[in-house]
Design an enzyme around this catalytic site. Structure first.
Site, PDB file in Angstrom:
ATOM      1  N   SER A   1      32.471  45.210  44.568  1.00  0.00           N
ATOM      2  CA  SER A   1      33.087  44.666  45.397  1.00  0.00           C
ATOM      3  C   SER A   1      34.408  44.719  45.038  1.00  0.00           C
ATOM      4  O   SER A   1      33.930  44.058  42.834  1.00  0.00           O
ATOM      5  CB  SER A   1      32.781  44.106  46.489  1.00  0.00           C
ATOM      6  OG  SER A   1      31.798  42.643  45.944  1.00  0.00           O
ATOM      7  N   LYS A   2      35.216  44.120  44.807  1.00  0.00           N
ATOM      8  CA  LYS A   2      36.762  44.471  43.910  1.00  0.00           C
ATOM      9  C   LYS A   2      36.508  42.768  43.229  1.00  0.00           C
ATOM     10  O   LYS A   2      36.647  42.612  42.629  1.00  0.00           O
ATOM     11  CB  LYS A   2      37.712  43.165  45.690  1.00  0.00           C
ATOM     12  CG  LYS A   2      38.405  45.007  44.665  1.00  0.00           C
ATOM     13  CD  LYS A   2      40.212  43.998  45.820  1.00  0.00           C
ATOM     14  CE  LYS A   2      40.040  44.392  47.189  1.00  0.00           C
ATOM     15  NZ  LYS A   2      42.055  44.392  47.325  1.00  0.00           N
ATOM     16  N   ARG A   3      35.517  41.878  44.419  1.00  0.00           N
ATOM     17  CA  ARG A   3      35.341  40.387  43.343  1.00  0.00           C
ATOM     18  C   ARG A   3      34.867  40.543  42.242  1.00  0.00           C
ATOM     19  O   ARG A   3      34.882  39.880  41.828  1.00  0.00           O
ATOM     20  CB  ARG A   3      35.141  39.567  43.992  1.00  0.00           C
ATOM     21  CG  ARG A   3      36.305  38.625  45.150  1.00  0.00           C
ATOM     22  CD  ARG A   3      35.676  38.074  46.108  1.00  0.00           C
ATOM     23  NE  ARG A   3      35.035  37.820  47.263  1.00  0.00           N
ATOM     24  CZ  ARG A   3      33.861  38.047  47.322  1.00  0.00           C
ATOM     25  NH1 ARG A   3      32.969  36.658  46.984  1.00  0.00           N
ATOM     26  NH2 ARG A   3      32.830  38.412  48.464  1.00  0.00           N
ATOM     27  N   LYS A   4      33.820  41.290  42.513  1.00  0.00           N
ATOM     28  CA  LYS A   4      32.796  41.209  41.804  1.00  0.00           C
ATOM     29  C   LYS A   4      33.026  42.620  39.812  1.00  0.00           C
ATOM     30  O   LYS A   4      32.208  42.020  39.367  1.00  0.00           O
ATOM     31  CB  LYS A   4      31.211  41.381  41.704  1.00  0.00           C
ATOM     32  CG  LYS A   4      31.252  40.090  43.135  1.00  0.00           C
ATOM     33  CD  LYS A   4      29.868  39.862  43.430  1.00  0.00           C
ATOM     34  CE  LYS A   4      29.174  38.562  43.576  1.00  0.00           C
ATOM     35  NZ  LYS A   4      28.509  38.772  44.783  1.00  0.00           N
TER      36      LYS A   4
END
Ligand code: GLU
Length: 475
Positions: free
Chosen positions: A254-257
């Protein structure tokens, strides 16, 4: 005789081109090449609320950058086109009508409002979500009269209430699902657009897809697809559900990680060979322990039999290591081109000096730009500015000697022996000499070894730099 292999990716253009798309494309592409088959691209854009034209363009652009070429697609056309689902609505309608006339699908007149209330009710009672089949038993007359009243409807599949649906996955074996737990899925929305399930199955069939190679997150949808193939009386493709890419904590990438956009990897200067090699290792490994391999080598050895199914972690450190290996394998001249830097003999030499110490082309370009820049500019931009300016002021003997006696240096040995001579003539330790040389030549306290620098930079260039620094310090 077995059929010609035809595989596809079917991205939904809703955002930046995703590394996961490249990963799935790579395995489809390699499998097609291995089997002399076709690899095609179909755009699944029936969800018009999330559709984004830029995204569609960029998906194609970045797959092209990676060199994963296709033989049919929205840009190329082909025998089975159009390759964009939004342009195929009339086709899906025909197939929905067929299922309706055979009683394998039914019209559902339930309003959005009723469906929402049903969901809330199920939620409050901790019941599994799903349509309660209210419209499944409407008589023909009831249906006709609702249509005559102008009521909107969706079309749902009449899923068998008993028995099992089996997904026979090439990598995972048989996966069984109870039909009773499968929702009477919507095939066509009230606006006449198909849902993902219907369009995906109809297109795979009409486009002659033999193997559906996609991410494992689609496994829960596959029994619905199997039921649709059965309803149409069609032979299923071979199902291959690839392990999904994961963050370090094993959650879905995911984008956040993790950076997930192909643009990011392109712009940072990851070489396409390195990114593909890395993505290949996420699901597959050659028989040897070799981790660096070309696509040709992968095609030669590839088989779905030696896939590994453990959750592959998208580890940027590993990607960096692979990228460095590929950078080392390029000539200095090629690297200059890849960085978009105009050629000069001097810059080519700098590339040779620094390429083993960088992970990306972006870093390489920064280093080349740095060594190429005016040293005084580098000094004043640095946090060590004051320190460097005082080194210059305290080292006038060293700098004078350096400027007046510097020979034209041909190689590292000559540079080293000049520094030795300097040390003994001036009676100074390396700590008093080397930083001063670095500061007046490149405007930095670290970076390349001083002797190396002297062997890379032409004598005239060094003298010019030293003089310009002194002029600006003392002016
Ligand atoms: N449109 C789906 C996606 O965005 C396609 C899934 C499949 O390959 O069937 O990934």
């Amino acid at each position: 005789m077995s059929k010609k292999v035809r595989v596809r990716i079917a991205p939904s253009p809703t955002g930046d081109p995703h590394v996961g798309t490249a990963y799935i494309a790579l395995f489809n592409w390699v499998f097609a090449k291995k089997n002399g088959g076709d690899f095609i691209i179909r755009i699944e854009d029936t969800d018009r609320t999330r559709f984004n034209e830029k995204s569609e363009r960029e998906i194609l652009e970045y797959l092209k950058w990676l060199g994963l070429d296709w033989s049919e697609g929205p840009d190329l056309g082909g025998k089975y086109g159009p390759y964009k689902q939004s342009e195929r609505a009339h086709i899906y309608r025909e197939y929905v009508d067929k299922l309706l006339s055979e009683g394998k699908a039914y019209r559902c007149f339930c309003s959005e409002d009723r469906l929402r209330k049903l969901r809330e009710f199920q939620n409050s009672r901790k019941l599994p979500p799903g349509y309660d089949r209210k419209c499944r038993s409407l008589t023909e007359e009831e249906v006709e009269s609702k249509i005559a009243q102008g009521m909107e409807f969706t079309v749902r599949l009449r899923v068998p209430l008993e028995g099992k649906s089996v997904v026979n996955d090439l990598l995972r074996g048989k996966i069984e699902f109870d039909n009773a737990k499968i929702d009477d899925q919507v095939l066509m929305k009230s606006d006449g657009m198909p849902t993902y399930h219907l369009a995906n199955v109809v297109d795979d069939k009409l486009m002659g897809i033999t193997h559906v190679v996609r991410a494992e997150e689609w496994i829960p949808s596959t029994p619905k697809h199997v039921l649709l193939y059965r309803a149409f009386g069609w032979e299923e493709p071979v199902w291959v559900h690839m392990p999904i890419l994961r963050n370090a904590d094993k959650s879905k990438i995911s984008k956040r990680k993790n950076a997930v956009s192909l643009k990011h990897y392109h712009d940072k200067g990851y070489l396409k060979e390195a990114l593909l090699n890395f993505l290949a290792l996420m699901g597959w490994h050659p028989k040897s322990d070799e981790e660096i391999f070309s696509l040709d080598e992968m095609i030669k050895e590839f088989s779905f039999d030696n896939m590994h199914l453990g959750g592959p972690v998208f580890d940027v450190k590993k990607l960096n290591w692979i990228n460095r290996e590929y950078i080392k394998g390029k000539s200095n001249r090629e690297l200059l081109d890849l960085c978009g830097i105009e050629y000069s003999e001097f810059k080519e030499k700098i590339v040779g000096e620094v390429k083993e110490s960088v992970y990306t082309l972006e870093e390489l370009k920064e280093k080349v730009d740095f060594f190429n820049a005016d040293p005084y500019e580098n000094i004043i931009r640095s946090d060590n500015r004051e320190k460097m300016l005082s080194i210059i002021k305290d080292s006038s003997t060293v700098i004078d000697y350096f400027r007046s006696n510097l020979p034209a240096v041909e190689n590292l040995d000559e540079a080293k022996s000049f520094i030795e001579l300097m040390k003994s003539d001036l009676g100074l330790s390396p700590g008093k000499i080397l930083p001063a040389i670095r500061v007046v030549t490149i405007g930095s306290l670290s970076g390349v070894e001083a002797a190396k620098m002297l062997s890379v930079f032409p004598k005239d260039e060094i003298v010019r730099r030293v003089e310009s620094v002194l002029k600006r310090v003392y002016e």
